[in-house]
Motif scaffolding. Structure first.
Motif, PDB file in Angstrom:
ATOM      1  N   PRO A 173       1.147  -1.299   0.087  1.00 58.54           N
ATOM      2  CA  PRO A 173       0.015  -0.089  -0.074  1.00 58.54           C
ATOM      3  C   PRO A 173       0.689   1.549  -0.130  1.00 58.54           C
ATOM      4  N   ASP A 174      -0.118   2.337  -0.235  1.00 56.65           N
ATOM      5  CA  ASP A 174       0.567   3.733  -0.522  1.00 56.65           C
ATOM      6  C   ASP A 174      -0.535   4.318   0.339  1.00 56.65           C
ATOM      7  N   ILE A 175      -1.095   4.910  -0.526  1.00 60.76           N
ATOM      8  CA  ILE A 175      -1.918   6.168   0.149  1.00 60.76           C
ATOM      9  C   ILE A 175      -3.585   4.644   0.322  1.00 60.76           C
ATOM     10  N   THR A 176      -3.902   4.739   2.151  1.00 62.28           N
ATOM     11  CA  THR A 176      -4.663   4.238   1.916  1.00 62.28           C
ATOM     12  C   THR A 176      -4.737   4.282   4.119  1.00 62.28           C
TER      13      THR A 176
ATOM     14  N   ASN B  81      -5.178   3.736   7.820  1.00 61.42           N
ATOM     15  CA  ASN B  81      -4.245   3.112   8.477  1.00 61.42           C
ATOM     16  C   ASN B  81      -5.342   1.990   9.558  1.00 61.42           C
ATOM     17  N   TYR B  82      -5.314   1.075   9.836  1.00 61.61           N
ATOM     18  CA  TYR B  82      -5.935   0.321  10.652  1.00 61.61           C
ATOM     19  C   TYR B  82      -5.209  -0.130  12.129  1.00 61.61           C
ATOM     20  N   TYR B  83      -5.794   0.428  12.706  1.00 58.61           N
ATOM     21  CA  TYR B  83      -4.633   0.898  14.022  1.00 58.61           C
ATOM     22  C   TYR B  83      -4.577  -0.706  14.662  1.00 58.61           C
ATOM     23  N   GLN B  84      -5.786  -1.270  14.731  1.00 63.10           N
ATOM     24  CA  GLN B  84      -5.786  -2.459  15.132  1.00 63.10           C
ATOM     25  C   GLN B  84      -5.041  -3.365  14.584  1.00 63.10           C
ATOM     26  N   ASP B  85      -4.642  -3.577  14.255  1.00 63.82           N
ATOM     27  CA  ASP B  85      -4.037  -4.378  13.339  1.00 63.82           C
ATOM     28  C   ASP B  85      -2.020  -3.974  13.330  1.00 63.82           C
ATOM     29  N   TYR B  86      -1.370  -4.700  12.913  1.00 65.66           N
ATOM     30  CA  TYR B  86      -0.437  -4.764  12.967  1.00 65.66           C
ATOM     31  C   TYR B  86       0.401  -4.280  11.361  1.00 65.66           C
ATOM     32  N   GLU B  87       0.051  -3.365  11.535  1.00 68.80           N
ATOM     33  CA  GLU B  87       0.662  -2.344  10.034  1.00 68.80           C
ATOM     34  C   GLU B  87       1.715  -1.880  10.638  1.00 68.80           C
ATOM     35  N   LEU B  88       2.980  -1.536   9.697  1.00 67.80           N
ATOM     36  CA  LEU B  88       4.201  -1.245   9.840  1.00 67.80           C
ATOM     37  C   LEU B  88       4.084   0.055   8.802  1.00 67.80           C
ATOM     38  N   TRP B  89       4.695  -0.502   8.112  1.00 67.81           N
ATOM     39  CA  TRP B  89       4.832   1.106   6.456  1.00 67.81           C
ATOM     40  C   TRP B  89       3.826   1.113   5.593  1.00 67.81           C
ATOM     41  N   ARG B  90       4.384   2.063   4.844  1.00 71.54           N
ATOM     42  CA  ARG B  90       3.514   2.207   3.721  1.00 71.54           C
ATOM     43  C   ARG B  90       4.770   2.778   2.997  1.00 71.54           C
ATOM     44  N   PHE B  91       4.171   2.508   1.347  1.00 70.14           N
ATOM     45  CA  PHE B  91       5.395   2.892   0.726  1.00 70.14           C
ATOM     46  C   PHE B  91       5.616   3.179  -0.883  1.00 70.14           C
ATOM     47  N   THR B  92       6.301   4.134  -1.018  1.00 69.11           N
ATOM     48  CA  THR B  92       6.575   4.757  -2.191  1.00 69.11           C
ATOM     49  C   THR B  92       7.088   4.097  -3.399  1.00 69.11           C
ATOM     50  N   ALA B  93       7.006   4.257  -4.659  1.00 72.00           N
ATOM     51  CA  ALA B  93       8.011   3.894  -5.714  1.00 72.00           C
ATOM     52  C   ALA B  93       9.301   3.669  -5.279  1.00 72.00           C
TER      53      ALA B  93
END
Ligand SMILES: C[S@@+](CC[C@H](N)C(=O)[O-])C[C@H]1O[C@@H](n2cnc3c(N)ncnc32)[C@H](O)[C@@H]1O
Length: 217
Positions: free
Chosen positions: A133-136, A138-150
């Motif tokens: 994912p880039d623009i999306t 945030n599901y704070y309840q999940d274990y999400e750490l990063w967003r990515f540029t190309a």
């Protein structure tokens, strides 16, 4: 079809719909499927996908001779391989012709280790297909750490695969990005709206990385 764009902007603080669970109709999954369709010739031989067979059989069809499903946790009945790719593990080197790794890297703490492992378990000439994912939301309840540029995804993959063996593509534009954040999904947009490409507003970043064939290393 999106009836009124102003409706999107003025109809309250919450998203219009919570459409995130509707796999196949969410805009980011539609873009991911465009990517996998383009590179479907790579989805062949012995394949590996994470969590479930969402894409391998659909896009690879009869080109796929064997499919393994990898999961880190032990409670997934679809899994044929349980492994943590950020730790030493039992998966033999040079095993897979194609690995489909969708919406996984953004939850991995040690990305460099994981990418080295994905490279190690691919056969020479094998292909890794990734989406992040880039623009999306945030599901704070999940274990999400990063967003990515190309550029960030390219940098990460190139450390193991080599600069010239990584192709990165972005999908989306300001309308589909804003729309998805506000709860709209694929049927709310025209094809032209969906396919307009503006890399400043990517919803999804995808990459095809090829492990250098042995005779070239
Ligand atoms: C959120 S799911 C995403 C995959 C799914 N096919 C999709 O497109 O949404 C994340 C997957 O990555 C796996 N995973 C998470 N951490 C991992 C790790 N350190 N090593 C290997 N797999 C991991 C999980 O077990 C799960 O199968």
């Amino acid at each position: 079809m999106l009836k009124s764009r102003t409706e999107l902007l003025i109809s309250g603080m919450e998203p219009l719909f919570n459409s995130w669970g509707r796999r196949g109709e969410t805009v980011h999954r539609t873009y991911l499927e465009q990517f996998l369709q383009q590179y479907s010739p790579d989805i062949k031989g012995h394949c590996l996908e994470f969590q479930e067979d969402s894409y391998t059989s659909y896009f690879g069809g009869s080109q796929v001779t064997k499919l393994d499903i990898l999961n880190k946790e032990t409670d997934n009945p679809n899994a044929t391989i349980i492994a943590d790719l950020t730790q030493p593990n039992d998966i033999p080197s040079n095993t897979f012709d194609c690995i489909i790794c969708t919406y996984t890297l953004h939850i991995i703490a040690d990305l460099d280790y994981m990418i080295r492992e994905l490279h190690r378990i691919l056969k020479p000439g094998g292909v890794l297909l990734v989406s992040v994912p880039d623009i999306t939301v945030n599901y704070y309840q999940d274990y999400e750490l990063w967003r990515f540029t190309a550029k960030g995804l390219h940098l990460l993959l190139a450390k193991s695969f080599g600069d010239e063996n990584v192709t990165v593509k972005t999908y989306g534009n300001s309308l589909t990005a804003a729309g998805e954040l506000r709860g709209l999904s694929t049927p709310d947009f025209t094809k032209a709206q969906l396919n307009y490409h503006d890399p400043r507003y990517a919803l999804v970043v995808c990459a095809r990385s090829i492990k250098k064939p042995e005779n070239l290393s």
